[in-house]
Enzyme design. Structure first.
Site, PDB file in Angstrom:
ATOM      1  N   LEU A 424      46.551  42.084  33.908  1.00 58.16           N
ATOM      2  CA  LEU A 424      47.673  41.872  34.821  1.00 58.16           C
ATOM      3  C   LEU A 424      47.675  40.436  35.320  1.00 58.16           C
ATOM      4  O   LEU A 424      46.615  39.861  35.661  1.00 58.16           O
ATOM      5  CB  LEU A 424      47.577  42.843  35.999  1.00 58.16           C
ATOM      6  CG  LEU A 424      47.628  44.336  35.655  1.00 58.16           C
ATOM      7  CD1 LEU A 424      47.601  45.170  36.938  1.00 58.16           C
ATOM      8  CD2 LEU A 424      48.841  44.674  34.817  1.00 58.16           C
ATOM      9  N   GLY A 464      38.503  48.438  33.976  1.00 57.81           N
ATOM     10  CA  GLY A 464      37.978  48.051  35.279  1.00 57.81           C
ATOM     11  C   GLY A 464      38.805  46.907  35.828  1.00 57.81           C
ATOM     12  O   GLY A 464      39.441  46.147  35.079  1.00 57.81           O
ATOM     13  N   GLY A 465      38.845  46.765  37.147  1.00 57.22           N
ATOM     14  CA  GLY A 465      39.655  45.701  37.751  1.00 57.22           C
ATOM     15  C   GLY A 465      41.114  45.870  37.379  1.00 57.22           C
ATOM     16  O   GLY A 465      41.700  46.951  37.547  1.00 57.22           O
ATOM     17  N   ASP A 466      41.702  44.796  36.837  1.00 57.40           N
ATOM     18  CA  ASP A 466      43.120  44.853  36.445  1.00 57.40           C
ATOM     19  C   ASP A 466      43.273  44.831  34.935  1.00 57.40           C
ATOM     20  O   ASP A 466      44.294  44.380  34.411  1.00 57.40           O
ATOM     21  CB  ASP A 466      43.884  43.692  37.082  1.00 57.40           C
ATOM     22  CG  ASP A 466      43.337  42.334  36.642  1.00 57.40           C
ATOM     23  OD1 ASP A 466      42.279  42.315  35.984  1.00 57.40           O
ATOM     24  OD2 ASP A 466      43.970  41.306  36.959  1.00 57.40           O
ATOM     25  N   GLU A 467      42.278  45.334  34.199  1.00 60.66           N
ATOM     26  CA  GLU A 467      42.310  45.347  32.738  1.00 60.66           C
ATOM     27  C   GLU A 467      42.520  46.774  32.227  1.00 60.66           C
ATOM     28  O   GLU A 467      41.834  47.710  32.658  1.00 60.66           O
ATOM     29  CB  GLU A 467      41.010  44.785  32.168  1.00 60.66           C
ATOM     30  CG  GLU A 467      40.809  43.312  32.481  1.00 60.66           C
ATOM     31  CD  GLU A 467      39.501  42.781  31.933  1.00 60.66           C
ATOM     32  OE1 GLU A 467      39.400  41.562  31.722  1.00 60.66           O
ATOM     33  OE2 GLU A 467      38.569  43.589  31.711  1.00 60.66           O
TER      34      GLU A 467
END
Length: 545
Positions: A424, A464-467
């Protein structure tokens, strides 16, 4: 006595013998029969004392009955003489037919053996056939009535009332009486054995009825499901009987359950599990159909029971409801393999799904039949080696994953497993400005939009995170690029969180999975392409500015 009135003596003896033999047949128990034998000698055969020595199971002889003298009866009744001592007495006695007589002139050697005996005083005989108090007369009793049969016991007699040793008719009468007594004792023993057998049979039947009733109650009132099914034959597995708990679990009445076998009720995906479950001690966890069409997870445990010693065998199946446990297990498995925020498969699940499609051997395309034969003649037909290698490498029944060949801008028409790596753009600033609550809401909405934009068989996972990563099989290069554009356009529209609209962008890198690569290598390839695409878009934005 057997001189001038001998015919009378014979007739009287026969009458007395007939009477005492008739009395033998009136006794019922073995103890009554033995006492009747002793009494018959005293009352019917003209002796003052009579003793019945009965062979015990260990072979020794016990004084089982006595008649004629209460004092002597109290002295020796119940006492035991060894078999060896009795065999010695019968061997040394003078044969009078089947009887054995030991004169007082020889019997003194027996005074110290262990055979129970009584002592009577008296003067020496005045004439040849006078009975001496130390004379001994024995009438052995054999099971078959002859001396060659099994010894049942010995009748000992003493003190004939006429004071003389018995003549031919007296000996014959005692011998015949011993024969009839042996028959009466055998019959009494047979009756006693039959009575004991009947009592034992009745007890066994009572125990069996109690066991059957206990089983019935345990079966009927068991808190978990129970079923009895046929075993073997054309009707193998057909349900014969069910308890209330199983009927309630499946929502089916007992009459309806008898129309089925477990193979009719099991979930189609679990039929193999049922068939692999052994009858003896087999266990399985599978799904059974309810009446409303739904399925319930159960644990089956089998055992084999026989209707009788050589009767038909049946299958007893214990059915335990494990729906709640299975639901918890599935929930735990889902939590372990899915992202807690978005509900998407997590990194571990993504790698597991990707690894399932890959093997370690690169795929070089399908060989023609001629190529295969040439290779076989060149290297030899080593089928064992090939099979072993396939098992080691995991290639059995494996469909190799291939990737389109050539440049990214050229579509060669090949279809493969596309791996779209999504990162993102602008998400960090949303987290920093509006907090993690807004950031989480954005991630949830992006996950929803990605899932809505792919096919049912495709995988959308959060690394994980924005992946995020999308696995889409059966795509060519152009198909994958179109999919990336559609997903990027689905993400760009504003996302409303707590009354405010926020925007994020997305960068996609397209990688291709093929055998010979690991899951990490495939993801790394797609990740690198995503960064290339992100940098190129940044340069385009700078030129446009």
């Amino acid at each position: 006595m057997e001189t001038e009135s001998e015919p009378y003596v014979r007739l009287a003896t026969l009458r007395q013998l007939h009477q005492v033999v008739a009395e033998l047949n009136t006794a019922r128990s073995l103890a009554d029969t033995l006492q009747t034998v002793a009494d018959g000698v005293v009352n019917g055969l003209g002796y003052e004392l009579a003793c019945v020595n009965l062979v015990r199971p260990d072979g020794d002889l016990v004084v089982a009955a006595f008649a004629g003298n209460p004092a002597a009866e109290a002295l020796i009744t119940g006492r035991v003489g060894s078999r060896d001592a009795w065999e010695h007495r019968l061997a040394m006695g003078e044969p009078w037919g089947a009887l054995r007589f030991i004169s007082y002139t020889e019997g003194w050697v027996l005074d110290d053996d262990d055979v129970p005996q009584w002592y009577t005083e008296g003067p020496a005989p005045r004439f040849e056939d006078e009975w001496h108090p130390a004379d001994r007369l024995f009438a052995p009793m054999y099971a078959t009535g002859a001396a060659g049969g099994e010894l049942l016991g010995v009748i000992s007699v003493d003190r004939p009332r006429n004071g003389r040793r018995p003549g031919a008719w007296g000996r014959e009468a005692l011998q015949m009486y011993a024969f009839q007594a042996a028959i009466a004792i055998s019959n009494a023993r047979l009756r006693a054995n039959m009575q004991r057998a009947l009592v034992r049979l009745e007890r066994e039947q009572q125990a069996l009825r109690a066991s059957e009733e206990s089983f019935r109650q345990a079966f009927e009132y068991a808190p978990s499901g129970m079923a009895i099914a046929e075993m073997g034959g054309d009707q193998h597995g057909r349900i014969l009987r069910t308890n209330d708990a199983l009927c309630r679990l499946l929502g089916r009445p007992a009459s309806a359950m008898r129309r089925y076998s477990f193979s009719d009720l099991v979930h189609p995906e679990d039929i193999g599990t049922l068939l692999r479950t052994s009858a003896e001690g087999g266990r399985a966890e599978l799904r059974l159909a309810r009446r409303d069409g739904t399925y319930v997870w159960v644990s089956l445990r089998n055992s084999v029971v026989a209707d009788a010693a050589d009767g038909p065998r049946f299958l007893l199946t214990h059915v335990e409801d494990i729906e709640d446990r299975k639901r918890r297990e599935l929930q735990l498995a889902h939590r372990a393999s899915h992202d807690s925020l978005t509900g998407l498969p997590n990194s571990a699940e993504l790698r597991a799904r990707l690894s399932a499609r890959l093997c370690r051997r690169p795929h070089a395309g399908q060989q023609s039949a001629v190529d295969s034969l040439d290779a076989a003649y060149e290297h030899g037909f080593d089928f064992g080696r090939a099979s072993h290698e396939q098992q080691d490498e995991g290639f059995d029944h494996h469909v190799h994953t291939i990737a389109p060949q050539g440049d990214d801008d050229v579509d060669d028409g090949a279809k493969g497993l596309a791996v779209l790596f999504c990162d993102l753009d602008g998400f960090k600033s949303i987290n920093d400005r509006f907090g993690h609550h807004t950031g989480d809401a954005v991630l949830i909405e992006v996950a929803r939009r990605l899932t809505s934009g792919v096919r049912d068989g495709d995988t959308v996972a959060r690394l994980g995170g924005d992946e995020f990563v999308v696995l889409a099989d059966g795509l060519g290069r152009a198909d994958a690029q179109d999919l990336a554009v559609r997903l990027r356009n689905a993400i760009i529209p504003p996302i409303r969180v707590d009354g405010r609209a926020v925007r994020v962008g997305a960068s996609f890198g397209i990688g291709w999975a093929h055998c010979g690569m690991s899951a990490d290598e495939v993801l790394h390839s797609a990740d690198q392409r995503m960064y290339v695409e992100k940098r190129s878009r940044a340069k385009q934005h700078r030129r446009a500015g």
